[in-house]
Every structure is written in structure tokens, then in C-alpha cells.
Design a protein around this motif. Structure first.
Motif, PDB file in Angstrom:
ATOM      1  N   THR A   6       1.038  -1.141  -0.100  1.00 24.15           N
ATOM      2  CA  THR A   6      -0.067  -0.038   0.139  1.00 24.15           C
ATOM      3  C   THR A   6       0.893   1.309  -0.068  1.00 24.15           C
ATOM      4  OG1 THR A   6      -0.239   0.139   2.392  1.00 24.15           O
ATOM      5  CG2 THR A   6      -1.903  -1.088   1.367  1.00 24.15           C
ATOM      6  N   VAL A   7       0.312   2.234  -0.462  1.00 24.05           N
ATOM      7  CA  VAL A   7       1.017   3.506  -0.485  1.00 24.05           C
ATOM      8  C   VAL A   7      -0.128   4.560   0.182  1.00 24.05           C
ATOM      9  CG1 VAL A   7       2.131   5.474  -1.916  1.00 24.05           C
ATOM     10  CG2 VAL A   7       2.374   3.002  -2.741  1.00 24.05           C
ATOM     11  N   GLY A   8       0.113   5.173   1.171  1.00 23.12           N
ATOM     12  CA  GLY A   8      -0.768   5.987   1.758  1.00 23.12           C
ATOM     13  C   GLY A   8      -0.439   6.270   3.073  1.00 23.12           C
ATOM     14  N   GLU A   9      -1.455   6.966   3.834  1.00 24.87           N
ATOM     15  CA  GLU A   9      -1.156   7.661   5.057  1.00 24.87           C
ATOM     16  C   GLU A   9      -1.233   6.972   6.350  1.00 24.87           C
ATOM     17  OE1 GLU A   9      -3.903   7.700   3.332  1.00 24.87           O
ATOM     18  OE2 GLU A   9      -5.597   7.284   4.593  1.00 24.87           O
ATOM     19  N   LEU A  10       0.076   7.241   7.148  1.00 21.21           N
ATOM     20  CA  LEU A  10       0.039   6.829   8.541  1.00 21.21           C
ATOM     21  C   LEU A  10      -0.270   7.922   9.432  1.00 21.21           C
ATOM     22  CD1 LEU A  10       3.216   4.942   7.497  1.00 21.21           C
ATOM     23  CD2 LEU A  10       1.343   3.763   8.674  1.00 21.21           C
ATOM     24  N   LEU A  11      -1.024   7.572  10.446  1.00 20.13           N
ATOM     25  CA  LEU A  11      -1.453   8.270  11.571  1.00 20.13           C
ATOM     26  C   LEU A  11      -1.700   7.964  12.759  1.00 20.13           C
ATOM     27  CD1 LEU A  11      -4.984   9.406  11.307  1.00 20.13           C
ATOM     28  CD2 LEU A  11      -4.221   8.596   9.232  1.00 20.13           C
ATOM     29  N   VAL A  12      -2.052   8.635  13.719  1.00 15.89           N
ATOM     30  CA  VAL A  12      -2.519   8.236  15.002  1.00 15.89           C
ATOM     31  C   VAL A  12      -3.834   8.728  15.192  1.00 15.89           C
ATOM     32  CG1 VAL A  12      -0.245   7.424  16.002  1.00 15.89           C
ATOM     33  CG2 VAL A  12      -1.246   9.508  16.548  1.00 15.89           C
ATOM     34  N   GLU A  13      -4.365   7.927  15.957  1.00 18.30           N
ATOM     35  CA  GLU A  13      -5.960   8.528  16.372  1.00 18.30           C
ATOM     36  C   GLU A  13      -6.356   8.707  17.832  1.00 18.30           C
ATOM     37  OE1 GLU A  13      -8.576   6.913  13.251  1.00 18.30           O
ATOM     38  OE2 GLU A  13     -10.166   6.570  15.130  1.00 18.30           O
ATOM     39  N   PHE A  14      -6.807   9.557  18.114  1.00 17.68           N
ATOM     40  CA  PHE A  14      -7.423  10.021  19.653  1.00 17.68           C
ATOM     41  C   PHE A  14      -8.887   9.815  19.674  1.00 17.68           C
ATOM     42  CE2 PHE A  14      -3.122  11.868  19.526  1.00 17.68           C
ATOM     43  CZ  PHE A  14      -2.742  11.478  20.532  1.00 17.68           C
ATOM     44  N   ILE A  15      -9.476   8.954  20.259  1.00 17.33           N
ATOM     45  CA  ILE A  15     -10.968   8.838  20.557  1.00 17.33           C
ATOM     46  C   ILE A  15     -11.456   9.248  21.596  1.00 17.33           C
ATOM     47  CG2 ILE A  15     -12.482   6.966  20.332  1.00 17.33           C
ATOM     48  CD1 ILE A  15     -10.491   5.311  19.014  1.00 17.33           C
ATOM     49  N   SER A  16     -12.615  10.206  21.817  1.00 17.67           N
ATOM     50  CA  SER A  16     -13.107  10.777  22.782  1.00 17.67           C
ATOM     51  C   SER A  16     -13.966   9.445  23.492  1.00 17.67           C
ATOM     52  CB  SER A  16     -14.317  11.661  22.198  1.00 17.67           C
ATOM     53  OG  SER A  16     -15.606  11.240  22.763  1.00 17.67           O
ATOM     54  N   HIS A  17     -13.721   9.703  24.834  1.00 14.88           N
ATOM     55  CA  HIS A  17     -14.610   9.054  25.885  1.00 14.88           C
ATOM     56  C   HIS A  17     -15.921   8.996  25.757  1.00 14.88           C
ATOM     57  CE1 HIS A  17     -10.945   7.517  28.678  1.00 14.88           C
ATOM     58  NE2 HIS A  17     -10.618   7.274  27.183  1.00 14.88           N
ATOM     59  N   THR A  18     -16.511  10.606  25.659  1.00 15.90           N
ATOM     60  CA  THR A  18     -17.869  10.631  25.856  1.00 15.90           C
ATOM     61  C   THR A  18     -18.688  10.721  24.629  1.00 15.90           C
ATOM     62  OG1 THR A  18     -17.011  12.496  26.931  1.00 15.90           O
ATOM     63  CG2 THR A  18     -19.308  12.362  27.147  1.00 15.90           C
ATOM     64  N   LYS A  19     -19.805   9.984  24.381  1.00 15.31           N
ATOM     65  CA  LYS A  19     -20.495   9.726  23.094  1.00 15.31           C
ATOM     66  C   LYS A  19     -21.219  11.073  23.045  1.00 15.31           C
ATOM     67  CE  LYS A  19     -21.561   5.445  20.851  1.00 15.31           C
ATOM     68  NZ  LYS A  19     -22.717   4.603  20.676  1.00 15.31           N
ATOM     69  N   GLY A  20     -21.493  11.633  21.864  1.00 20.84           N
ATOM     70  CA  GLY A  20     -22.350  12.542  21.414  1.00 20.84           C
ATOM     71  C   GLY A  20     -21.816  14.056  22.018  1.00 20.84           C
ATOM     72  N   CYS A  21     -20.523  14.116  22.093  1.00 22.65           N
ATOM     73  CA  CYS A  21     -19.929  15.204  22.280  1.00 22.65           C
ATOM     74  C   CYS A  21     -19.118  15.994  21.319  1.00 22.65           C
ATOM     75  CB  CYS A  21     -18.940  15.039  23.621  1.00 22.65           C
ATOM     76  SG  CYS A  21     -18.358  16.463  24.559  1.00 22.65           S
ATOM     77  N   ALA A  22     -19.314  17.315  21.169  1.00 24.53           N
ATOM     78  CA  ALA A  22     -18.524  18.291  20.173  1.00 24.53           C
ATOM     79  C   ALA A  22     -17.298  18.011  20.346  1.00 24.53           C
ATOM     80  CB  ALA A  22     -19.004  19.436  19.832  1.00 24.53           C
ATOM     81  N   LEU A  23     -16.374  17.710  19.238  1.00 28.48           N
ATOM     82  CA  LEU A  23     -14.859  17.798  19.688  1.00 28.48           C
ATOM     83  C   LEU A  23     -14.032  18.799  20.450  1.00 28.48           C
ATOM     84  CD1 LEU A  23     -13.838  16.358  15.985  1.00 28.48           C
ATOM     85  CD2 LEU A  23     -13.076  15.009  18.432  1.00 28.48           C
ATOM     86  N   GLU A  24     -14.604  20.137  20.268  1.00 32.09           N
ATOM     87  CA  GLU A  24     -14.137  21.001  21.034  1.00 32.09           C
ATOM     88  C   GLU A  24     -14.434  20.948  22.302  1.00 32.09           C
ATOM     89  OE1 GLU A  24     -16.321  21.071  18.663  1.00 32.09           O
ATOM     90  OE2 GLU A  24     -17.745  22.971  18.958  1.00 32.09           O
ATOM     91  N   ARG A  25     -15.402  20.141  22.994  1.00 36.42           N
ATOM     92  CA  ARG A  25     -15.821  19.932  24.243  1.00 36.42           C
ATOM     93  C   ARG A  25     -15.343  18.908  25.124  1.00 36.42           C
ATOM     94  NH1 ARG A  25     -18.090  24.529  23.956  1.00 36.42           N
ATOM     95  NH2 ARG A  25     -19.601  24.801  22.615  1.00 36.42           N
ATOM     96  N   ILE A  26     -14.662  18.230  24.302  1.00 34.20           N
ATOM     97  CA  ILE A  26     -14.128  16.661  24.996  1.00 34.20           C
ATOM     98  C   ILE A  26     -12.945  17.068  25.874  1.00 34.20           C
ATOM     99  CG2 ILE A  26     -13.199  14.634  24.401  1.00 34.20           C
ATOM    100  CD1 ILE A  26     -14.898  14.509  21.861  1.00 34.20           C
ATOM    101  N   GLY A  27     -13.410  16.634  27.209  1.00 32.43           N
ATOM    102  CA  GLY A  27     -12.270  16.631  28.212  1.00 32.43           C
ATOM    103  C   GLY A  27     -11.261  15.495  28.173  1.00 32.43           C
TER     104      GLY A  27
END
Ligand code: ADP
Length: 314
Positions: A6-27
Motif C-alpha cells: 500500500t502507498v498512503g497515510e499513516l497516522l495516530v488517532e485519539f478517540i473521545s470517551h464521551t459519546k455525543g460530545c462535540a470535539l471542542e468540548r471533549i475533556g
């Protein structure tokens, strides 16, 4: 068999603990989790026994080291991954909503994720199968690298497999759309989800959309149907594989895991129906675990799952 690249992107992901919460409000987020569709795909293909090599870029930082460590531990060839001293590793933040939708903030442009120094001469010798995850075609540098890899692999008699994850944003970008159409024309095996069919051919029903894909030249099709399983078409036959009843915790990566399993088994000479059956199980296992690549599994987990969790039609 073919070595899968494959030729493509590698990245790391951070997942919110709280469901239904806008990204800017996640603690609180959990992570970093190794991610990037081409990486999830290839990690799964390697776990299924295929020979693999990834081409991409990471930064000279902890996230890059995490990605390299995970891929190597799972047997993925990483000679094609450049460690770029002046770029940081790509990242993404994700939040989940109750209706199953997700919200992402990506940091990929101008990171190591889209700054790879790939030329087709870097491809290893021997028979190759290049897998293209269409989302990568949205980035100009990745698009150039993927198109040149596809031409080289096709030119040397190799195979092209493609997950045409045709998100609307991608389809509205003329360059990305053009590149996807070119890859669709070169592909030997296509693995769209039902929503990809809608985005590729708006207004066409499923049978007509499948007909178009078959006419574009692909010999093998795998239609991914989420909880409803998958349909495999090829060798003059059609196999409808019902889904498995599991608790969906995190759908990210299920499609890549399905494709990685399917292509790895085909490369090792497994028949279409059996490869589809195991890919369908791998996708179901993937959704039960949190994290994009954390739901990947090997042959023993898949056979244990298949003997304990029967497939159910609706
Ligand atoms: P994509 O992630 O590419 O959109 P799907 O959502 O269709 O693709 O998932 C890929 C495969 O994973 C499906 O074909 C199926 O085998 C499996 N899968 C996905 N979601 C579920 C689910 N909720 N229950 C069982 N299997 C699933």
C-alpha cells in the motif's frame, strides 16, 4: 503468492470517551491508536499470513515510533516507510454520536502522512498486488505516488485491489475523482460498501451500479453491507454472506479489516467464498473493539469466532 503493498497515510488517532460530545468540548481522549486506512488494511493482511510492505511517512517522534513498532510486530514490511526529520506524524481526533455518525478533525496536510518520498523504483521485485484506499486520493502528493505505483504494478503484470470509499467530499474534488476513475479502470478486485455505490453512481440501483463496476474491468467484487454482511461476485458466481450478530462498539476500520482479510486470503490461493466468509467474520470482530486497528485479528481468532457466532440473515 503476490506481495501486497500500500502507498498512503499513516497516522495516530485519539478517540473521545464521551459519546455525543462535540470535539471542542471533549475533556478526555484515549489514544494514540495506530491508524490510516492503508495501514489498517495492510496490518490485517499481514496477520492473515500475506507478505506485505507499506510505503508512507512518519515523523521522527513518539507517534511515528508507535506506528512502526505496531506494524513490525504484526509482520508488515516497513522499509518503504520514511522517517521524515522535519515533519510530525499525522494525527486525527474523533468523536462518536449515538446515531453511529462520527466527527473527525484531521491533521494530515503538510505532516509526514502526505509527504512521502515515493518513486515507483522503490517497489520490491516479484509479483505485487497494490491496494488503493480511495480516501488517500484526496491528497495531491499521495495521489501522485499512488497513480505512479498503480501504473508500475499494472505494467509489471501485478494486481490492483481497491476500496473505493467514495465520500462525497472526495467525489466533489475533480482531481481525486479523476484519479479514482483511473484506478477503478485498472482494478482487478473492487470492494465497495453499499454507500460507496450510492456516491459513485447516484441514482442507479445496486444491480446497475454493480454492472458498471464489472464493465470497468474488475473480475472480483466484494460488496460490504455493514451489519448485513457482504456479497462476493466473481468466477461466474455470486455468494451472499449474511452478517454476524455482534455489539458494535467502534465501526472504524471494519471495512479495511474486511478488505485486508479478503485480499490476503486470495493472494494465498483461498477460494472466493471462503475468503469472503473469513473477511465477513474479520469485519464483525473489528466493530466489537474500540480503536481503528485494535479490532484486527488473525486466523485463530477468526476460526474461533466463526464456530461460536453463526451468521444471521436479518
Ligand atoms: P466500510 O467500513 O468500508 O464502510 P462496512 O461498514 O460495510 O464497510 O463494514 C465492512 C464489513 O465489516 C461488513 O461487510 C461486515 O462484514 C462487517 N461489519 C461491519 N459492521 C458490522 C456490524 N455492525 N455487525 C457485523 N458485521 C459488521
Amino acid at each position: 503468492g503476490h506481495k501486497i503493498v500500500t502507498v498512503g497515510e499513516l497516522l495516530v488517532e485519539f478517540i473521545s470517551h464521551t459519546k455525543g460530545c462535540a470535539l471542542e468540548r471533549i475533556g478526555e481522549f484515549s489514544g494514540p491508536y495506530p491508524s490510516g486506512a492503508p495501514a489498517i488494511f495492510l496490518d490485517q493482511a499481514s496477520r492473515m499470513g500475506a507478505e506485505t510492505e507499506m510505503f508512507g511517512g512518519v515523523g521522527d517522534d513518539g507517534f511515528g515510533r508507535l506506528l512502526l513498532e505496531r506494524l513490525r510486530a504484526d509482520g508488515v514490511g516497513t522499509e518503504g516507510v520514511s522517517v521524515l526529520p522535519d515533519r510530525s506524524t499525522g494525527t486525527a481526533f474523533v468523536s462518536y454520536y449515538d446515531d453511529g455518525s462520527r466527527d473527525f478533525i484531521f491533521h494530515l496536510a503538510n505532516t509526514a502522512a502526505d509527504s512521502l518520498s515515493f518513486t515507483a523504483e522503490m517497489l520490491p521485485p516479484g509479483p505485487l498486488a497494490l491496494h488503493v484506499s480511495a480516501a488517500s486520493l484526496g491528497s495531491a502528493p499521495l495521489r501522485r505516488a499512488i497513480l505512479s505505483a498503480a501504473d508500475a504494478v499494472k505494467g509489471s503484470g501485478g494486481k490492483i485491489t481497491c476500496d473505493p470509499n467514495a465520500r462525497p467530499q472526495l467525489m466533489q474534488d475533480d482531481e481525486a475523482r479523476g484519479a479514482l476513475e483511473r484506478i477503478l479502470g485498472q482494478a482487478d478486485c473492487l470492494m465497495p460498501s453499499t454507500s460507496d455505490l450510492d456516491h459513485l453512481y447516484p441514482g442507479l440501483d445496486e444491480a446497475a451500479a454493480i454492472d458498471r463496476l464489472v464493465h470497468s474491468g474488475a473480475e472480483i467484487l466484494a460488496i460490504k453491507r455493514g451489519a448485513k454482511g457482504a456479497t462476493i461476485i466473481g468466477d461466474g458466481a455470486k455468494y451472499d454472506l449474511p452478517g454476524h450478530d455482534v455489539d458494535e462498539v467502534d465501526p472504524t476500520g471494519a471495512g479495511d479489516c474486511f478488505c485486508g482479510t479478503f485480499v490476503a486470503l486470495l493472494a494465498q490461493g483461498v477460494g472466493l467464498e471462503e475468503a469472503g466468509r473469513q473477511a465477513n467474520a474479520a469485519g464483525a470482530i473489528a466493530v466489537t473493539r474500540r480503536g481503528p486497528m485494535e479490532g484486527n485479528s488473525g486466523p485463530s481468532q477468526i476460526s474461533a469466532f466463526l464456530s461460536s457466532t453463526p451468521a444471521v440473515s436479518d
